[in-house]
Design a protein around this motif. Structure first.
Motif, PDB file in Angstrom:
ATOM      1  N   ALA A  53       0.830  -1.210   0.000  1.00 25.16           N
ATOM      2  CA  ALA A  53       0.000   0.000   0.000  1.00 25.16           C
ATOM      3  C   ALA A  53       0.867   1.263   0.000  1.00 25.16           C
ATOM      4  N   LEU A  54       1.914   1.279   0.802  1.00 24.06           N
ATOM      5  CA  LEU A  54       2.782   2.459   0.863  1.00 24.06           C
ATOM      6  C   LEU A  54       3.560   2.651  -0.444  1.00 24.06           C
ATOM      7  N   LEU A  55       4.009   1.551  -1.040  1.00 28.93           N
ATOM      8  CA  LEU A  55       4.691   1.658  -2.335  1.00 28.93           C
ATOM      9  C   LEU A  55       3.741   2.172  -3.408  1.00 28.93           C
ATOM     10  N   ALA A  56       2.509   1.662  -3.407  1.00 31.37           N
ATOM     11  CA  ALA A  56       1.512   2.123  -4.386  1.00 31.37           C
ATOM     12  C   ALA A  56       1.231   3.615  -4.191  1.00 31.37           C
ATOM     13  N   TYR A  57       1.082   4.024  -2.930  1.00 28.94           N
ATOM     14  CA  TYR A  57       0.829   5.433  -2.637  1.00 28.94           C
ATOM     15  C   TYR A  57       1.979   6.312  -3.137  1.00 28.94           C
ATOM     16  N   ALA A  58       3.204   5.927  -2.822  1.00 25.25           N
ATOM     17  CA  ALA A  58       4.365   6.710  -3.248  1.00 25.25           C
ATOM     18  C   ALA A  58       4.442   6.785  -4.774  1.00 25.25           C
ATOM     19  N   HIS A  59       4.157   5.666  -5.427  1.00 21.84           N
ATOM     20  CA  HIS A  59       4.195   5.617  -6.892  1.00 21.84           C
ATOM     21  C   HIS A  59       3.126   6.535  -7.488  1.00 21.84           C
ATOM     22  N   PHE A  60       1.900   6.438  -6.977  1.00 23.51           N
ATOM     23  CA  PHE A  60       0.811   7.274  -7.492  1.00 23.51           C
ATOM     24  C   PHE A  60       1.069   8.748  -7.242  1.00 23.51           C
ATOM     25  N   LEU A  61       1.586   9.082  -6.066  1.00 27.18           N
ATOM     26  CA  LEU A  61       1.888  10.474  -5.758  1.00 27.18           C
ATOM     27  C   LEU A  61       2.954  11.021  -6.709  1.00 27.18           C
ATOM     28  N   ALA A  62       3.973  10.217  -6.989  1.00 25.52           N
ATOM     29  CA  ALA A  62       5.017  10.640  -7.932  1.00 25.52           C
ATOM     30  C   ALA A  62       4.446  10.809  -9.335  1.00 25.52           C
ATOM     31  N   ILE A  63       3.556   9.912  -9.733  1.00 25.77           N
ATOM     32  CA  ILE A  63       2.924  10.011 -11.061  1.00 25.77           C
ATOM     33  C   ILE A  63       2.110  11.296 -11.159  1.00 25.77           C
ATOM     34  N   LEU A  64       1.328  11.578 -10.132  1.00 19.09           N
ATOM     35  CA  LEU A  64       0.523  12.805 -10.149  1.00 19.09           C
ATOM     36  C   LEU A  64       1.412  14.049 -10.194  1.00 19.09           C
ATOM     37  N   THR A  65       2.480  14.045  -9.427  1.00 19.17           N
ATOM     38  CA  THR A  65       3.410  15.177  -9.426  1.00 19.17           C
ATOM     39  C   THR A  65       4.023  15.359 -10.811  1.00 19.17           C
ATOM     40  N   VAL A  93       8.747  33.724 -16.858  1.00 20.12           N
ATOM     41  CA  VAL A  93       8.302  32.401 -17.318  1.00 20.12           C
ATOM     42  C   VAL A  93       9.503  31.541 -17.711  1.00 20.12           C
ATOM     43  N   VAL A  94      10.513  32.130 -18.318  1.00 20.27           N
ATOM     44  CA  VAL A  94      11.720  31.367 -18.656  1.00 20.27           C
ATOM     45  C   VAL A  94      12.334  30.797 -17.375  1.00 20.27           C
ATOM     46  N   GLU A  95      12.450  31.599 -16.345  1.00 20.03           N
ATOM     47  CA  GLU A  95      12.980  31.125 -15.057  1.00 20.03           C
ATOM     48  C   GLU A  95      12.083  30.033 -14.472  1.00 20.03           C
ATOM     49  N   ARG A  96      10.793  30.248 -14.534  1.00 21.46           N
ATOM     50  CA  ARG A  96       9.835  29.284 -13.980  1.00 21.46           C
ATOM     51  C   ARG A  96       9.883  27.966 -14.743  1.00 21.46           C
ATOM     52  N   LEU A  97       9.992  28.022 -16.061  1.00 24.44           N
ATOM     53  CA  LEU A  97      10.063  26.792 -16.867  1.00 24.44           C
ATOM     54  C   LEU A  97      11.247  25.922 -16.448  1.00 24.44           C
ATOM     55  N   ALA A  98      12.370  26.556 -16.178  1.00 25.51           N
ATOM     56  CA  ALA A  98      13.548  25.785 -15.762  1.00 25.51           C
ATOM     57  C   ALA A  98      13.292  25.096 -14.423  1.00 25.51           C
ATOM     58  N   ARG A  99      12.646  25.782 -13.491  1.00 29.28           N
ATOM     59  CA  ARG A  99      12.334  25.179 -12.181  1.00 29.28           C
ATOM     60  C   ARG A  99      11.282  24.086 -12.311  1.00 29.28           C
ATOM     61  N   VAL A 100      10.246  24.361 -13.083  1.00 30.82           N
ATOM     62  CA  VAL A 100       9.180  23.378 -13.287  1.00 30.82           C
ATOM     63  C   VAL A 100       9.755  22.115 -13.931  1.00 30.82           C
ATOM     64  N   ASP A 101      10.635  22.293 -14.901  1.00 26.29           N
ATOM     65  CA  ASP A 101      11.236  21.149 -15.585  1.00 26.29           C
ATOM     66  C   ASP A 101      12.107  20.334 -14.625  1.00 26.29           C
ATOM     67  N   MET A 102      12.790  21.005 -13.712  1.00 25.42           N
ATOM     68  CA  MET A 102      13.608  20.293 -12.731  1.00 25.42           C
ATOM     69  C   MET A 102      12.718  19.431 -11.827  1.00 25.42           C
ATOM     70  N   ILE A 103      11.596  19.974 -11.380  1.00 23.75           N
ATOM     71  CA  ILE A 103      10.678  19.206 -10.535  1.00 23.75           C
ATOM     72  C   ILE A 103      10.069  18.062 -11.332  1.00 23.75           C
ATOM     73  N   TYR A 104       9.743  18.312 -12.601  1.00 23.84           N
ATOM     74  CA  TYR A 104       9.236  17.247 -13.479  1.00 23.84           C
ATOM     75  C   TYR A 104      10.255  16.116 -13.575  1.00 23.84           C
ATOM     76  N   GLY A 105      11.509  16.446 -13.789  1.00 27.67           N
ATOM     77  CA  GLY A 105      12.547  15.427 -13.907  1.00 27.67           C
ATOM     78  C   GLY A 105      12.740  14.638 -12.625  1.00 27.67           C
ATOM     79  N   ILE A 106      12.742  15.329 -11.493  1.00 25.24           N
ATOM     80  CA  ILE A 106      12.891  14.649 -10.198  1.00 25.24           C
ATOM     81  C   ILE A 106      11.705  13.715  -9.952  1.00 25.24           C
ATOM     82  N   SER A 107      10.502  14.199 -10.245  1.00 26.86           N
ATOM     83  CA  SER A 107       9.322  13.355 -10.025  1.00 26.86           C
ATOM     84  C   SER A 107       9.322  12.153 -10.965  1.00 26.86           C
ATOM     85  N   ALA A 108       9.813  12.318 -12.188  1.00 25.38           N
ATOM     86  CA  ALA A 108       9.912  11.176 -13.106  1.00 25.38           C
ATOM     87  C   ALA A 108      10.885  10.138 -12.558  1.00 25.38           C
ATOM     88  N   LEU A 109      11.973  10.600 -11.988  1.00 22.60           N
ATOM     89  CA  LEU A 109      12.934   9.682 -11.375  1.00 22.60           C
ATOM     90  C   LEU A 109      12.292   8.939 -10.199  1.00 22.60           C
TER      91      LEU A 109
END
Length: 152
Positions: free
Chosen positions: A5-17, A38-54
């Motif tokens: 259950a905890l692994l599923a939760y962590a996986h789903f939360l990462a997918i949603l992020t 927006v250029v600055e924000r895109l770089a930050r958003v992309d970093m969070i996207y990459g971390i969440s994908a990992l």
């Protein structure tokens, strides 16, 4: 049972992020809206996207090893291989936008220049393709969980 259950939760939360931040990239990457902030924000958003994908990848692999069905069952399933392949394709596609966002930020900081309309449109196209491919992964997950096209 609790571990599953905890692994599923962590996986789903990462997918949603991951999904939220990919959608944010698509929303922000428009020539009409692109400015220095927006250029600055895109770089930050992309970093969070990459971390969440990992984190999606790590939690997904963890589920195959410590989940109830076990590593042997999961890794013998063609649908799992298709999910992982799509995920890798999306990850490889995301390298282009990541590199461009970093270049845009570097250029902005050094010269104040914003990217051209053509460059913005090309990056947005890649981000949109990623988002549409990402939408295919849940249907594969649902089929896998329900035993559709599952090897015995």
């Amino acid at each position: 049972m609790t571990t599953e259950a905890l692994l599923a939760y962590a996986h789903f939360l990462a997918i949603l992020t991951m999904t939220v931040f990919l959608a944010s990239e698509a929303a922000l990457c428009r020539k009409e809206w692109l400015n220095a902030a927006v250029v600055e924000r895109l770089a930050r958003v992309d970093m969070i996207y990459g971390i969440s994908a990992l984190v999606v990848l790590i939690t997904g692999v963890a589920r195959t090893y410590w989940g109830m069905k076990g590593v042997g069952w999961y890794w013998s399933q063609p649908l799992l291989h298709l999910k992982v392949t799509l995920f890798v394709v999306i990850a490889l596609m995301s390298i282009g936008p990541t590199v461009r966002f970093m270049r845009w930020r570097r250029n902005l900081r050094s010269s104040g220049a914003l990217p051209s309309d053509v460059e913005i449109r090309n990056v947005r196209r890649l981000v949109m393709i990623e988002a549409h491919l990402l939408a295919l992964i849940p249907i594969l997950a649902v089929f896998l969980a329900r035993g559709v096209a599952v090897s015995s």
